[in-house]
Design a protein around this motif. Structure first.
Motif, PDB file in Angstrom:
ATOM      1  N   GLY A 139     -29.344  -7.144  27.362  1.00 27.56           N
ATOM      2  CA  GLY A 139     -28.650  -8.698  27.341  1.00 27.56           C
ATOM      3  C   GLY A 139     -29.623  -9.673  27.826  1.00 27.56           C
ATOM      4  O   GLY A 139     -29.131 -10.764  27.934  1.00 27.56           O
TER       5      GLY A 139
ATOM      6  N   ALA B  69     -21.156  -6.980  25.516  1.00 28.29           N
ATOM      7  CA  ALA B  69     -21.542  -5.963  24.670  1.00 28.29           C
ATOM      8  C   ALA B  69     -21.245  -4.585  25.453  1.00 28.29           C
ATOM      9  O   ALA B  69     -21.024  -4.950  26.848  1.00 28.29           O
ATOM     10  N   TYR B  70     -20.400  -3.889  24.599  1.00 30.26           N
ATOM     11  CA  TYR B  70     -19.623  -2.380  25.197  1.00 30.26           C
ATOM     12  C   TYR B  70     -20.263  -1.529  24.554  1.00 30.26           C
ATOM     13  O   TYR B  70     -20.997  -1.446  23.310  1.00 30.26           O
TER      14      TYR B  70
ATOM     15  N   ARG C   1     -23.178  -8.522  29.965  1.00 33.28           N
ATOM     16  CA  ARG C   1     -22.806  -9.889  29.542  1.00 33.28           C
ATOM     17  C   ARG C   1     -23.733 -10.974  29.484  1.00 33.28           C
ATOM     18  O   ARG C   1     -24.059 -10.930  30.612  1.00 33.28           O
TER      19      ARG C   1
ATOM     20  N   ALA D 102     -28.640  -8.071  14.805  1.00 26.74           N
ATOM     21  CA  ALA D 102     -29.496  -7.033  15.678  1.00 26.74           C
ATOM     22  C   ALA D 102     -30.468  -6.417  14.981  1.00 26.74           C
ATOM     23  O   ALA D 102     -30.251  -5.638  13.935  1.00 26.74           O
TER      24      ALA D 102
ATOM     25  N   SER E 289     -29.369   0.518  19.719  1.00 30.40           N
ATOM     26  CA  SER E 289     -30.620  -0.174  20.376  1.00 30.40           C
ATOM     27  C   SER E 289     -31.916   0.628  20.324  1.00 30.40           C
ATOM     28  O   SER E 289     -31.698   1.936  19.883  1.00 30.40           O
TER      29      SER E 289
ATOM     30  N   LEU F 178     -31.227  -9.031  19.974  1.00 33.63           N
ATOM     31  CA  LEU F 178     -30.149  -9.692  19.148  1.00 33.63           C
ATOM     32  C   LEU F 178     -30.304 -11.108  19.341  1.00 33.63           C
ATOM     33  O   LEU F 178     -30.530 -11.867  20.119  1.00 33.63           O
TER      34      LEU F 178
ATOM     35  N   SER G 126     -21.914  -4.179  15.265  1.00 33.04           N
ATOM     36  CA  SER G 126     -22.322  -2.759  16.059  1.00 33.04           C
ATOM     37  C   SER G 126     -23.844  -2.483  15.617  1.00 33.04           C
ATOM     38  O   SER G 126     -24.316  -2.625  14.328  1.00 33.04           O
TER      39      SER G 126
ATOM     40  N   VAL H 121     -20.718  -5.640  19.923  1.00 32.72           N
ATOM     41  CA  VAL H 121     -21.034  -6.865  20.566  1.00 32.72           C
ATOM     42  C   VAL H 121     -19.752  -8.038  20.027  1.00 32.72           C
ATOM     43  O   VAL H 121     -19.781  -7.962  18.851  1.00 32.72           O
TER      44      VAL H 121
ATOM     45  N   PHE I 233     -23.971   0.222  20.589  1.00 30.21           N
ATOM     46  CA  PHE I 233     -23.415  -1.062  21.191  1.00 30.21           C
ATOM     47  C   PHE I 233     -22.272  -1.681  20.087  1.00 30.21           C
ATOM     48  O   PHE I 233     -22.481  -1.677  18.956  1.00 30.21           O
TER      49      PHE I 233
ATOM     50  N   GLN J  90     -31.435  -5.901  23.078  1.00 32.00           N
ATOM     51  CA  GLN J  90     -30.389  -5.457  23.037  1.00 32.00           C
ATOM     52  C   GLN J  90     -29.863  -4.341  23.824  1.00 32.00           C
ATOM     53  O   GLN J  90     -28.368  -4.124  23.879  1.00 32.00           O
TER      54      GLN J  90
END
Length: 761
Positions: free
Chosen positions: A227, A756-757, A186, A205, A729, A210, A726, A737, A735, A224
Motif C-alpha cells: 500500500g 486491502a484485505y 490501509r 491492479a 500480488s 494499484l 481482487s 481491496v 488481496f 500492491q
C-alpha cells in the motif's frame, strides 16, 4: 408509580389518543385504514379511565392490544420489521399498566388483561426477528470449480475485464478460509473530500501496482503488497472549482508499438473537461498524447456553463480506442450541451470519431459546427467486445429530466438506450431502448455486461427500474422476449406519456412490488400513520406514475433499482449477483411564475432542479416520516443471486444492517438485518465468494455465492460506495481491496481510505 406520575402517564396517553384519533380520521377520510381511529378512541378511553379510577381503563387498553396483534398479522404476517412499529411501542406502554401505581389507578383490574397481550406482542416480534435473523436458504455451499488455464490474476479494467463481469478467477481465498481474512494494509489519501464526498473508484491492479483515482484529476500508484505510495499525479489545483470532485476510476492500456514513454498508459477524465494520459510507470504526463498529455473534451461542445458537462467515470479502451462520455447536468435547461460519445486514439490522442445522435452517419464535425445540443448523455462506465469491435454505451435522458415538451425527436429516440458503436468507425451498429419517453430519470447508469450464453453472445443490461434485459450483443435483438405493458397516464399541461413500457420476460425484476398503504413504516404507530396519510394524499398509481404539481411517489426512484455499481457474474458457476436499492422519493413539478428564476441545488435533503426555459422547476424529496425514518418498510437494500441459464432466483436477502442508520440521522448501532440504502457494486471470485460493501452500515462483507450465507465482514471507516476488486500480488498473495470514502446521499463519516484485505502470511 405515584399519583403525579399516573396523571402524567394519563396525559401522555390522552395526547397519543387525540393524535391517533384525529390523524386516523384524516386517513380514513382519504380512504385509508380505520385502525388508527379505533385505536385512538381506545387509548383516549384508557387515559380518561385512569384519571377516574376505572377498571375499564386496563381492559380497554388490553383489548386494543389484542386487536392490534390480530390486525398486524392480517396486514403484514410475520414480517419482523413491519411488526415492530405496530406492536413494540403499544406493548411497552401496556406493561406500564402493570406497575403498582398504575395498577391501583386502574381499579386493580386483573393484570392479565393487559399483561397477556403486551407480552404476546413482544414475544411475537421477538420470534419474528429471530426467524428473520437466522433464516438461511438451506442450499449447499459453493462447490469448487476447476482453475481456468491462463486466467488473469490482475484487474486491468474497471469491471475486471472490458466485458465488465467483475469476476476474479482466483481461489486462494475461498468459502473455507475467508473467516481468517485480515486487514493487510490501509492507505489514507492526503486529499480531503470535496463538497460531495463520493470516493466511488474501483482501483486497477496491473504490473505490481494499484492505480487509484482519488478525486477528479488525481491518481495515485500504490505498491500492491504494502500500500506504499509510489507516485501521485495531480491534474487540478486548489484553485480549480472542481478540486475534490469525484472520480470513479481510470483506464489502462499497453501500447502495441515500441515507445520511449507511456508503454503502459492510464487515462482519466476530469471535471474540467479533460482527457489526461499518464505514464503508468512514472506518473508523468504522456507528452506525445494530444497536447502534452491532455485532450480537450470541451472542443465542439458549444456554449457551456461551468457545471454543464462533468465527466466522472473512467473511459473505456476497446481495440486501442479510448471511448469517452460525460455527465450533463440534470438540473439545467432544455438548451444543454451535447451528450456526444467520442473515440480517441490510445497512443496519439487524436480524435478518431464522434457519435452524435443528432448527426447520424457523420463522425467528425465540419468547420464551424458544434455537436447537437441537448442529446442524451452517457455518464456511466461502458463495456466492450473486442472481437466484434463494439463498445456498449448506456445513455440517459435529454435534460431537463422531468419535463420533455421541448425534447427533440432524436433525443427522445436515444433516451435510456444501450447503443453499440463500432470502435473502428464510430458508426452506430444498433440501439435498444429500455424506457419509452423517460420522465423519471431512469438513465442507464450501470455498466452493460458482456457474457457468453450456451448459444449466444449476450449483453446484460441492468437498469434503475430493476429490469435486467438480455440482448444479442452483435445485433441488439432481445434474447429474452420483451413485452410492452400499459402504464399509468396523466401528468401536466404540455406533457405527454408513453402508453406502454418495456418489460423483460427473463430475469425477475429486483425493484420490489408496487407500494401499498400496508407497506408504510415508521418507528411508532404515530409516524407510521403520518406516512400512511402522505401515501394516501400523494399521486401514486404504481411504476411510471406521471409526476405532477402534486406530491408524486416515484418508485423505483432516481437511485434505482440497479445503479452505477452494476451487476457481477460468476462466469464459471453461471450465477449473476445483483444488489438493489429500495427507496421511494416524493417528486413534484413546481409551476414557474412569469419571469421567475428557480435556483437549483441540494439543501436539507431536497434537490431542486431549475429546468430553465420550461414552465416548471422540479423538487425531489426523500419519502421520510417527520423523524427522518423511511416511510416504506425495510429492506431498503437487497442482494440477490440468479441462475443465468434458467433466469431463476437462487437466493435473496437484505443487504446491510441497522447499525449505521436511525431516526433524526442518529446511528442506532443495532446489528439487525434492515437492508440498508446502498450505492456501489459487488465482486465474485473463483473461491465461491461474493464481496460487497455499498451499504450505510459501513461494512465489507463476503457471502457464499451458492447459498447466501454470510461468512465474513469488516468494519470500514466510511461507506464503501465503490466496488471491491481482487488480484494476486507479485509476492503471490490474493488481496481484496475496497475504497471507503462515504457518499453524499448516505449519512455517515467521511474518509479517503483504500482498504486491502488478505489471509495471514
Amino acid at each position: 408509580m405515584g399519583r403525579i406520575a399516573v396523571w402524567l402517564f394519563a396525559a401522555v396517553l390522552g395526547l397519543v389518543g387525540i393524535t391517533l384519533t384525529v390523524g386516523g380520521g384524516m386517513l380514513a377520510a382519504d380512504g385509508g385504514s380505520l385502525y388508527y381511529v379505533a385505536t385512538g378512541l381506545a387509548v383516549l378511553v384508557s387515559a380518561f379511565g385512569l384519571l377516574r379510577g376505572w377498571r375499564l381503563a386496563a381492559g380497554v387498553f388490553g383489548a386494543m392490544l389484542a386487536g392490534t396483534i390480530v390486525w398486524s398479522l392480517w396486514e403484514v404476517g410475520l414480517d419482523s420489521w413491519a411488526l415492530m412499529p405496530r406492536l413494540v411501542g403499544p406493548a411497552v406502554v401496556g406493561l406500564l399498566f402493570l406497575l403498582p401505581g398504575t395498577h391501583r389507578a386502574a381499579g386493580a383490574a386483573p393484570r392479565w388483561w393487559v399483561g397477556v397481550p403486551s407480552l404476546a406482542g413482544l414475544l411475537l416480534v421477538a420470534g419474528a426477528v429471530v426467524k428473520a435473523e437466522t433464516a438461511e436458504s438451506g442450499l449447499p455451499g459453493a462447490a469448487k470449480v476447476a482453475a481456468l488455464p491462463g486466467a488473469p490474476q490482475d484487474w486491468q479494467n474497471w469491471g475486471g475485464r472490458v466485458e465488465g463481469t467483475r469476476y476474479a478467477a482466483i481461489d486462494q481465498i475461498g468459502t473455507g478460509n475467508v473467516k481468517a481474512l485480515k486487514l493487510a494494509w490501509r492507505y489514507d489519501s492526503d486529499i480531503a473530500s470535496g463538497p460531495l464526498p463520493s470516493l466511488e473508484a474501483a482501483p486497477l491492479a496491473v504490473n505490481g501496482r494499484l492505480y487509484m483515482c482519488i478525486e477528479s484529476g488525481t491518481v495515485a500508484a500504490l505498491d500492491q503488497d504494502t500500500g506504499k505510495r509510489l507516485w501521485q499525479y495531480r491534474g487540478l489545483t486548489k484553485d480549480s472549482k472542481y478540486y475534490g470532485w469525484k472520480c470513479r476510476g481510470v483506464a489502462y492500456y499497453a501500447a502495441k508499438t515500441a515507445r520511449t514513454e507511456c508503454t503502459h498508459s492510464l487515462y482519466m477524465t476530469t471535471a474540467d473537461g479533460q482527457l489526461i494520459a499518464i505514464d503508468a510507470d512514472t506518473g508523468r504526463p504522456c507528452s506525445g498524447f494530444a497536447s502534452n498529455g491532455i485532450a480537450d473534451l470541451r472542443i465542439g461542445m458549444g456554449l457551456t456553463s461551468p457545471d454543464d458537462a462533468l465527466p466522472t467515470s473512467p473511459p473505456t479502451v476497446v481495440n486501442g480506442v479510448i471511448v469517452v462520455g460525460q455527465s450533463i447536468s440534470d438540473y439545467g435547461s432544455f438548451d444543454s450541451p451535447s451528450g456526444v460519445i467520442r473515440g480517441y486514439d490510445a497512443e496519439t490522442g487524436a480524435l478518431r470519431w464522434a457519435w452524435d445522435a443528432g448527426r447520424p452517419g457523420q463522425t467528425q464535425l465540419k468547420p464551424g459546427e458544434t455537436y447537437t445540443r441537448d442529446t442524451p448523455n452517457a455518464w456511466g462506465v461502458f463495456s466492450g467486445d473486442e472481437k466484434l469491435g463494439l463498445v456498449y454505451v448506456g445513455t440517459g435522458n435529454s435534460p431537463p429530466d422531468y419535463y420533455s415538451a421541448f425534447r427533440s425527436k432524436v433525443a427522445d429516440q436515444f433516451t435510456d438506450n444501450v447503443v453499440a458503436i463500432d470502435v473502428a468507425t464510430g458508426q452506430l451498429r444498433w440501439s435498444f431502448r429500455t424506457v419509452n419517453h423517460d420522465l423519471w430519470d431512469y438513465d442507464i447508469a450501470a455498466q452493460p455486461v458482456a457474457i457468453d450464453l450456451a448459444d449466444k453472445a449476450a449483453l446484460l443490461v441492468p437498469t434503475k427500474r430493476g429490469e435486467i434485459f438480455v440482448l444479442d450483443r452483435a445485433t441488439g435483438q432481445p434474447i429474452d422476449p420483451v413485452v410492452q405493458k400499459r402504464v399509468p397516464q396523466g401528468g401536466v399541461k404540455g406533457e405527454w406519456n408513453a402508453p406502454t413500457q418495456p418489460y423483460t420476460t427473463g430475469f425477475p425484476s429486483v425493484s420490489g412490488a408496487d407500494l401499498t398503504e400496508a407497506d408504510m413504516w415508521g418507528l411508532t404507530p404515530i409516524d407510521q400513520m403520518m406516512c400512511r396519510i402522505q401515501y394516501r394524499r400523494a399521486n401514486y398509481k404504481g411504476q411510471f406514475t406521471p409526476i405532477t404539481t402534486e406530491p408524486t411517489i416515484t418508485y423505483p426512484a432516481v437511485g434505482g433499482g440497479i445503479n452505477w455499481g452494476s451487476v457481477a457474474v460468476d462466469t464459471q458457476r453461471g450465477l449473476l449477483v445483483v444488489n438493489a436499492l429500495h427507496f421511494a422519493n416524493i417528486n413534484r413539478l413546481v409551476p414557474r411564475k412569469e419571469g421567475e428564476t428557480i435556483t437549483g441545488g441540494f439543501e436539507g435533503g431536497v434537490i431542486t432542479f431549475p429546468q430553465t426555459g420550461t414552465p416548471y422547476g422540479f423538487k425531489n424529496f426523500p419519502f421520510l416520516s417527520a423523524i427522518g425514518v423511511p416511510c416504506q418498510k425495510p429492506p431498503f437494500g437487497t442482494i440477490s443471486v440468479f441462475d443465468i441459464k434458467t433466469r431463476k432466483l437462487v437466493w435473496s436477502k437484505p443487504l446491510g444492517t441497522a447499525e449505521g442508520s436511525g431516526p433524526l440521522g442518529i446511528a442506532s448501532h443495532i446489528p439487525l438485518r434492515l437492508g440498508a440504502p446502498n450505492f456501489g457494486g459487488s465482486l465474485t471470485t473463483a473461491g465461491g465468494l461474493v464481496f460487497i460493501a455499498a451499504g450505510q452500515d459501513r461494512r465489507l462483507r463476503a457471502f457464499d455465492i451458492a447459498n447466501g450465507k454470510a461468512l465474513w465482514s469488516a468494519q470500514l471507516p466510511a461507506v464503501g460506495a465503490a466496488m471491491p476488486i481482487s488480484y494476486v500480488s507479485p509476492k503471490g498473495r490474493q488481496f481484496v481491496v475496497i475504497a471507503a470514502g462515504g457518499h453524499f446521499a448516505i449519512p455517515g463519516p467521511k474518509a479517503a481510505a483504500i482498504m486491502a484485505y488478505a489471509l495471514p502470511k
